[in-house]
Design a protein around this motif. Structure first.
Motif, mmCIF file in Angstrom:
data_model
loop_
_atom_site.group_PDB
_atom_site.id
_atom_site.type_symbol
_atom_site.label_atom_id
_atom_site.label_comp_id
_atom_site.label_asym_id
_atom_site.label_seq_id
_atom_site.Cartn_x
_atom_site.Cartn_y
_atom_site.Cartn_z
ATOM 1 N N GLY A 48 0.779 -1.235 0.000
ATOM 2 C CA GLY A 48 0.000 0.000 0.000
ATOM 3 C C GLY A 48 0.801 1.272 0.000
ATOM 4 N N HIS A 49 2.096 1.220 -0.154
ATOM 5 C CA HIS A 49 2.821 2.481 -0.273
ATOM 6 C C HIS A 49 4.137 2.257 -0.985
ATOM 7 N N GLY A 50 4.707 3.362 -1.433
ATOM 8 C CA GLY A 50 5.933 3.249 -2.200
ATOM 9 C C GLY A 50 7.167 3.546 -1.379
ATOM 10 N N THR B 119 2.421 5.888 -7.665
ATOM 11 C CA THR B 119 3.349 5.514 -6.595
ATOM 12 C C THR B 119 2.741 4.462 -5.679
ATOM 13 N N ASP C 99 1.076 5.099 -3.157
ATOM 14 C CA ASP C 99 1.250 5.625 -1.811
ATOM 15 C C ASP C 99 -0.103 5.977 -1.211
ATOM 16 N N THR D 186 18.397 13.916 5.931
ATOM 17 C CA THR D 186 17.980 12.507 5.835
ATOM 18 C C THR D 186 16.504 12.318 6.142
ATOM 19 N N ARG E 140 13.635 12.090 4.963
ATOM 20 C CA ARG E 140 12.756 11.908 3.822
ATOM 21 C C ARG E 140 12.576 10.415 3.586
ATOM 22 N N ASP E 141 11.581 10.098 2.775
ATOM 23 C CA ASP E 141 11.273 8.689 2.527
ATOM 24 C C ASP E 141 12.306 8.058 1.616
ATOM 25 N N ARG E 142 12.439 6.731 1.760
ATOM 26 C CA ARG E 142 13.109 5.961 0.715
ATOM 27 C C ARG E 142 12.026 5.555 -0.248
ATOM 28 N N LEU E 143 12.106 6.071 -1.454
ATOM 29 C CA LEU E 143 11.004 5.823 -2.385
ATOM 30 C C LEU E 143 11.369 4.742 -3.375
ATOM 31 N N LEU E 144 10.480 3.800 -3.520
ATOM 32 C CA LEU E 144 10.758 2.657 -4.362
ATOM 33 C C LEU E 144 9.613 2.436 -5.333
ATOM 34 N N PRO E 145 9.932 1.923 -6.515
ATOM 35 C CA PRO E 145 8.856 1.654 -7.457
ATOM 36 C C PRO E 145 7.957 0.531 -6.955
ATOM 37 N N PHE F 286 10.350 6.642 -10.343
ATOM 38 C CA PHE F 286 11.432 6.626 -9.357
ATOM 39 C C PHE F 286 12.788 6.331 -9.980
ATOM 40 N N ALA G 63 16.315 7.898 -9.031
ATOM 41 C CA ALA G 63 16.215 8.679 -7.794
ATOM 42 C C ALA G 63 17.305 8.202 -6.853
ATOM 43 N N GLN H 92 18.691 7.414 -3.299
ATOM 44 C CA GLN H 92 18.205 7.154 -1.943
ATOM 45 C C GLN H 92 19.156 7.790 -0.942
ATOM 46 N N LYS H 93 18.597 8.168 0.194
ATOM 47 C CA LYS H 93 19.480 8.721 1.232
ATOM 48 C C LYS H 93 20.367 7.598 1.766
ATOM 49 N N PRO H 94 21.536 7.918 2.317
ATOM 50 C CA PRO H 94 22.423 6.860 2.796
ATOM 51 C C PRO H 94 21.803 6.126 3.985
ATOM 52 N N THR H 95 22.163 4.873 4.122
ATOM 53 C CA THR H 95 21.717 4.135 5.298
ATOM 54 C C THR H 95 22.635 4.456 6.463
#
Lengths: 349, 552
Positions: free
Chosen positions: A14-16, B353, B355, B472, B474-479, B510, B513, B515-518
């Motif tokens: 349900g989310h990305g 997304t 989301d 940091t 912010r979300d980790r955004l993934l397809p 995405f 894009a 990603q922020k570092p872990t």
């Protein structure tokens, strides 16, 4: 695209976004920094004086605007460099504008410098209702629906929908008299056989000899000016369709369309002035190319070539008015335009 | 008096309206502080200014097209025949004291109203403030912008001067080009042929009652929802998706926002006093057979005008009907398609997304490269059409061929947005990389160190804890992954084709894009910095001010 390099998330989650441990823990709100006005009472007093001065000055200016209203004659003119205009208007506006601005600036200064500026935090709650609320509301709704019998009594339901639905009709039908039906009005203008072509400013008829090669005259039909006395609306409507341009071009430069051989008089041609795009009066004439350009959307027409479109968004040539000369030697129309003038419309064909 | 009882007038109201309960919830309501949050305020305040100045104007304006002979004090037009609407506009400008001021404030405020709404919309777009739960408020806001533009255009048409009449004539031509119903709509709207004598009174009531009424209603809902959802905020230390950090409504925002209303009103009043706008007396009364070269609409109509101007002259004639593609496409299809896409964007993005969470933290535009790219592509499209609306002025001012400007734009409106999208997305991605660099390698100090071996390197210092956290946050955004073609039992997943498209769009969305570092990457970078960009805590002598003085 390097999307295959990215890890993926399942659609049914349900989310990305994925929840991984944050790289840096939230350090919490930054410590509050005191302003000079928080520490130094003198600075605070100074700001207080500033704010109060702004508010007071606003009051003075408000009074000043009233004084200006009565004291400055309404037709006096103020001129100072690039600034010029009605003095009364300017003085009132300056006073009121500055007064308003000072009230605002004072209030903002007060808020920024004197009011407590410690940031506070408030919790958010999800926008949706809680499960208990949802349950209560659903039950209440179901109960009401059951008590009304709306779901069960289909006759009532159908009747209600039919009745309400049909009530939409009068809401539309009652608007019928907003205007007459178009009928054939768009196909005609007040031009007719024998109507003289007259100058649109002087209303004088035009003789072929009055026009030199290269000249363009804005003209109207001779029966237009008398309409103004009868009805201002009829006059404006008629003028919106009947306005023409008369132009004299060297006959050797003219490419006549078949069937229009006798529509001009010695190189004098007459076209509708109303653009075939959206109806602006075309008005920019370039003598050397015999092009006219519509100032609204820059459609360009070649008057020597039956006013065909040479550039721009217009799709049709300007309609041509067939000309003749009457017994007294003045330019007249052979007939009305042979096609509708002005912008296109669906039924036009 | 004790604090347990209201003072008498408040008690009177509280006994009847329960205002205490409303106040208890809202008096100390927190609003976050950021300059970009005042854009919507400007729109709201200019709307109030419009209501105030507009009411003043209605006391003298006569919405009638009856012909009169002008006998006012503007001598150049004395004795001329004109509509009452135009004559009364001249009276307001020359014979009512403060009338011209009010007219000019009204016009300036209208221009500002629409500009503020548009910039506010861009802010909401680029920071992702339209995401759940605010999608409907986006639609409401967009509706207001749309209505505002119509409202502005109609208001511009009311004085019945030559310029406004030309604008209405163009609109009439566009309406008339609508397939099937065009001619009829035209006759119903204008009460017969153009211009007729119905348009000013009809447009007047739409302008002063109908549209402002609807906008007022929508503004109320819009603001109610802002209060209900609580304002969004930028990510930062202590600012999470579950709280709102800022100053209370009472007293800070009462003073700041209230004061800002006066500032906006003051500035529009000064503009009305000093800057001339729409001098209708110079244009003369409307005459359907005249037009001024270089006629321009108010700025917000420019893109529509441009869309119509750059369209080639296509028209089809068949079966006794005419289809004016030269108007249907640029005026009746492209603008509605454009605004529908903008209005529905929150839903489109959420679908792509996948989301479904609530979002209260704003995105930095760089962190959503595709969205930012789309936004800039839209702006480019709009901007190019807008340039098209002034193609004649560009040609005359820059001494270039009008035809070339037009031909250039005919291609540029398609290529420009694609290019803008691509460039913007790359810039956003680069900025993301720069952010990660800042986190992983620290700040360049400008302090060059020579090692005992003779190698030179620049010292890096880690970014401060607050800034590092903000970068940091912010979300980790993934397809989106739509799962396997068939489930464990071999049953095909439903709506496969649609889901495949969705996954493809999501992958595109995405793509690239950063990603922020872990946490591990961050710790590793800090532990084993290599020679060239080693991270050090600065020594006592290297003060912060010293190493950053060239930046500030």
């Amino acid at each position: 695209m390097s999307d295959e390099k990215l890890p993926v998330v399942k659609a049914d989650e349900g989310h990305g976004a994925v929840e991984v441990a944050e790289p840096i823990a939230d350090p919490g709100i930054e410590p509050h920094e005191y302003r000079i006005t928080d520490i130094d009472p003198k600075a605070a007093d100074r700001v207080e004086r500033q704010v109060s001065a702004m508010f007071t000055l606003a009051g003075v200016l408000a009074l000043g605007s009233c004084v200006a209203y009565f004291a400055i004659p309404r037709d006096s003119v103020f001129e100072f460099g690039p600034l010029s205009g009605n003095a009364n208007n300017m003085a009132i506006g300056l006073c009121i504008g500055l007064a308003l601005f000072l009230i605002g600036a004072g209030a903002i200064q007060w808020a920024k410098k004197l009011m407590v500026d410690e940031e506070i935090s408030e919790d958010r709650h999800p926008a949706h209702s809680s499960p208990e609320q949802i349950q209560d509301i659903t039950e209440a709704f179901k109960q009401g629906a059951a008590e009304s019998g709306f779901g069960r009594r289909t006759l009532i339901r159908r009747g209600l929908f039919t009745g309400l639905g049909l009530l939409g009709l009068p809401a539309v039908v009652l608007l019928r008299d907003l205007g007459p039906l178009p009928g054939r009005t768009l196909y005609h203008t007040i031009w007719a056989k024998g109507i003289r072509v007259v100058n649109d400013v002087t209303a004088r008829p035009i003789k072929p000899a009055d026009m030199i090669v290269g000249q363009l005259v804005n003209a109207i039909p001779a029966n237009l000016p008398p309409l103004q006395e009868e009805s201002a609306v009829e006059y404006q409507n008629a003028r919106a369709k009947a306005a023409v341009i008369v132009v004299r071009i060297r006959p050797t430069e003219i490419r006549t369309k078949p069937g229009r051989e006798n529509w001009g008089i010695d190189g004098i041609l007459c076209y509708s002035k109303i653009c075939t795009h959206v109806g602006c009066p075309i008005s920019l004439y370039e003598q050397t190319t015999h092009h006219v350009l519509c100032p609204c959307h820059q459609s360009t027409f070649d008057l020597a070539d039956s006013a065909k479109v040479v550039f721009g968004p217009a799709a049709r040539p300007l309609p041509q008015l067939p000309l003749a000369v009457d017994s007294e030697g003045y330019l007249v129309a052979q007939s009305d335009f042979t096609e509708p003038v002005g912008p296109s419309f669906f039924e036009r064909g | 008096m004790s604090d347990k009882e209201f003072p008498a007038p408040v008690k009177y109201l509280d006994d009847r309206l329960g205002i205490g309960k409303i106040g208890r919830k809202n008096l100390r309501k927190v609003f976050p502080d950021h300059w970009s949050f005042m854009l919507g305020e400007i729109a709201l305040y200019s709307f109030i200014i419009l209501l105030l100045t507009g009411t003043f104007l209605t006391f003298w304006f006569k919405p009638s097209m009856a012909e009169v002979e002008y006998q006012g004090s503007y001598s150049l037009l004395k004795g001329l025949h004109m509509s009452e609407a135009y004559a009364s506009t001249l009276d307001i400008s020359f014979d009512v004291r403060g009338g011209l001021l009010m007219r000019q404030i009204h016009h300036w405020a209208a221009v500002l109203f629409i500009a503020a709404m548009m910039v506010h919309l861009l802010r909401i777009f680029f920071t992702g403030a339209f995401r759940k739960p605010r999608e409907l408020n986006w639609v409401i806001g967009f509706t207001m912008l749309f209505l505002g533009i119509i409202e502005g255009f109609i208001g511009y048409g009311l004085p019945d001067d030559l310029l406004s009449g030309t604008g209405l004539r163009i609109t009439q031509g566009m309406i008339q080009a609508s397939p099937v119903i065009g001619t009829y709509m035209n006759f119903f709207i204008f009460g017969g042929e153009f211009p007729g004598d119905d348009m000013v009174p009809r447009f007047f009531i739409v302008h002063v009652l109908l549209i402002p009424g609807i906008i007022l209603l929508l503004v109320s809902v819009h603001l109610f929802l802002v209060v209900y959802h609580k304002h969004t905020q930028y990510a930062g230390p202590g600012r999470t998706n579950n709280n709102v950090v800022g100053y209370p409504l009472w007293p800070v925002y009462t003073a700041k926002a209230g004061g800002f209303f006066f500032v906006v009103f003051g500035i529009t009043a000064l503009m009305g006093a000093l800057m001339q706008i729409n001098p209708v007396w110079l244009y003369g009364p409307y005459n359907p057979a005249e037009v001024t070269a270089g006629s321009q609409p108010d700025w917000y109509m420019g893109w529509l005008e441009g869309s119509v101007r750059i369209m080639p002259g296509f028209e089809s004639h068949f079966w006794g009907i005419t289809l004016s593609w030269n108007l249907i496409i640029p005026a009746l299809l492209i603008p509605p398609a454009f605004v529908t896409l903008v209005a529905l964007y929150p839903f489109i993005e959420a679908w792509i997304t996948g989301d479904k969470r609530e979002h209260h933290l704003l995105d930095r535009p760089r962190n959503m490269p595709t969205r930012t790219g789309i936004g800039v592509a839209f702006m480019t499209f709009y901007g190019l059409l807008w340039i098209g609306g002034g193609n004649d002025l560009i040609a005359t001012h820059f001494g270039v061929s009008l035809n070339n400007v037009t031909w250039f734009l005919r291609f540029a409106v398609f290529l420009g947005p694609v290019l803008a999208f691509w460039v913007t997305r790359r810039i956003a991605i680069s900025l993301q990389r720069a952010d990660n660099d800042r986190l992983l390698h620290g700040l360049e100090t400008g302090v060059i160190v020579r090692s005992p071996e003779g190698a030179y390197s620049e010292k890096h210092t880690p970014v401060g804890g607050y800034e590092a956290y903000t970068l940091t946050a912010r979300d980790r955004l993934l397809p989106l992954d739509i799962g396997p073609e068939t489930d464990d039992n071999g049953v095909r997943a439903p709506r496969r084709a649609l889901n495949k498209l969705r996954a493809k769009l999501s992958g595109f969305y995405f793509a690239d894009a950063v990603q922020k570092p872990t946490r591990e990457e961050l710790e590793e970078a800090q532990a084993h910095g290599h020679d060239a960009d080693e991270i050090h805590e600065l020594t006592e002598t290297e003060t912060y001010r010293e190493v950053t003085s060239d930046r500030s």
